[in-house]
Write an enzyme that holds these catalytic residues in place. Structure first.
Site, PDB file in Angstrom:
ATOM      1  N   ASP A  28       0.862  -1.184   0.000  1.00 23.62           N
ATOM      2  CA  ASP A  28       0.000   0.000   0.000  1.00 23.62           C
ATOM      3  C   ASP A  28       0.903   1.241   0.000  1.00 23.62           C
ATOM      4  O   ASP A  28       1.860   1.332   0.769  1.00 23.62           O
ATOM      5  CB  ASP A  28      -0.900  -0.002   1.242  1.00 23.62           C
ATOM      6  CG  ASP A  28      -2.027   1.023   1.140  1.00 23.62           C
ATOM      7  OD1 ASP A  28      -3.188   0.600   1.162  1.00 23.62           O
ATOM      8  OD2 ASP A  28      -1.734   2.237   1.049  1.00 23.62           O
ATOM      9  N   HIS A  95     -10.084  -5.713  -3.192  1.00 20.99           N
ATOM     10  CA  HIS A  95      -8.757  -5.891  -2.598  1.00 20.99           C
ATOM     11  C   HIS A  95      -8.865  -6.188  -1.108  1.00 20.99           C
ATOM     12  O   HIS A  95      -9.821  -5.771  -0.458  1.00 20.99           O
ATOM     13  CB  HIS A  95      -7.864  -4.655  -2.820  1.00 20.99           C
ATOM     14  CG  HIS A  95      -8.462  -3.361  -2.370  1.00 20.99           C
ATOM     15  ND1 HIS A  95      -9.390  -2.674  -3.104  1.00 20.99           N
ATOM     16  CD2 HIS A  95      -8.260  -2.622  -1.251  1.00 20.99           C
ATOM     17  CE1 HIS A  95      -9.737  -1.564  -2.469  1.00 20.99           C
ATOM     18  NE2 HIS A  95      -9.063  -1.512  -1.321  1.00 20.99           N
TER      19      HIS A  95
END
Ligand code: 5GP
Length: 133
Positions: A28, A95
Site C-alpha cells: 500500500d 482488494h
C-alpha cells in the site's frame, strides 16, 4: 480500467510482493504500518468492486493467496500477527488489506498513514517477496 488494473499491467509502478496467474500483491502506497500489503485479483473490465460479489472459488483462492503473503509478512516484519481488512471505500477494484499488527489500535484507517522513503518500500517489498513460499 482501475488504478489497480494499471498497476497489475505494469502501467503504474508499485512495490510488488507476489503474483500468480490470478492474483497480485503489492505494498500500500500509504501504509498503516511497515509491510501493509494489498492483495488484488486480476479482473477483466469492468472490475468487480465488492468482494462478496466474487464467485466462491475466486474468493476462496484469493484468501489462500493472501495467506501465503501474510505468512511471508509475518516472517519479515516484527509484529504479533497480520490483520485482514476489506474496505474498498477508495478504489473500486476488489482488494484485501494485510496489515502487520502489534496491538489492536494498529488497525485504524483514520490514523495518519506512514510515508516511507522509496528505498525502504523497495527493500520491504523485496524481503517479503523473497519470503513468499
Ligand atoms: P480502500 O479502497 O480499501 O478504502 O483503500 C484503498 C487503499 O489503496 C488505500 O489504503 C490507499 O493507500 C491504497 N492506494 C490507493 N492508490 C494506490 C496506488 O496507486 N498504489 C498503491 N500501492 N496503493 C494505493
Amino acid at each position: 480500467m482501475t488504478i489497480f488494473s494499471k498497476i497489475i499491467a505494469g502501467e503504474i509502478p508499485c512495490y510488488k510482493v507476489a503474483e500468480d496467474e490470478r492474483f497480485f500483491a503489492f505494498l500500500d502506497i500509504n501504509p498503516m504500518a511497515k509491510g501493509h500489503t494489498l492483495v488484488v485479483p486480476k479482473l477483466a473490465e469492468p472490475e468487480e468492486d465488492y468482494i462478496f460479489n466474487l464467485d466462491d472459488k475466486t474468493l476462496a483462492d484469493m484468501m489462500v493467496f493472501a495467506k501465503k503473503v501474510a505468512l511471508a509478512i509475518r516472517q519479515v516484519i516484527d509484529c504479533k500477527r497480520v490483520g485482514v481488512a476489506v474496505l474498498g471505500m477508495e478504489v473500486p477494484h476488489v482488494h484485501i488489506h494485510l496489515v502487520p499488527l502489534c496491538r489492536e489500535s494498529d488497525m485504524d484507517f483514520r490514523k495518519e498513514k506512514l510515508s516511507l522513503p522509496s528505498e525502504e518500500m523497495a527493500s520491504i517489498a523485496s524481503e517479503i517477496a523473497n519470503a513468499v513460499k
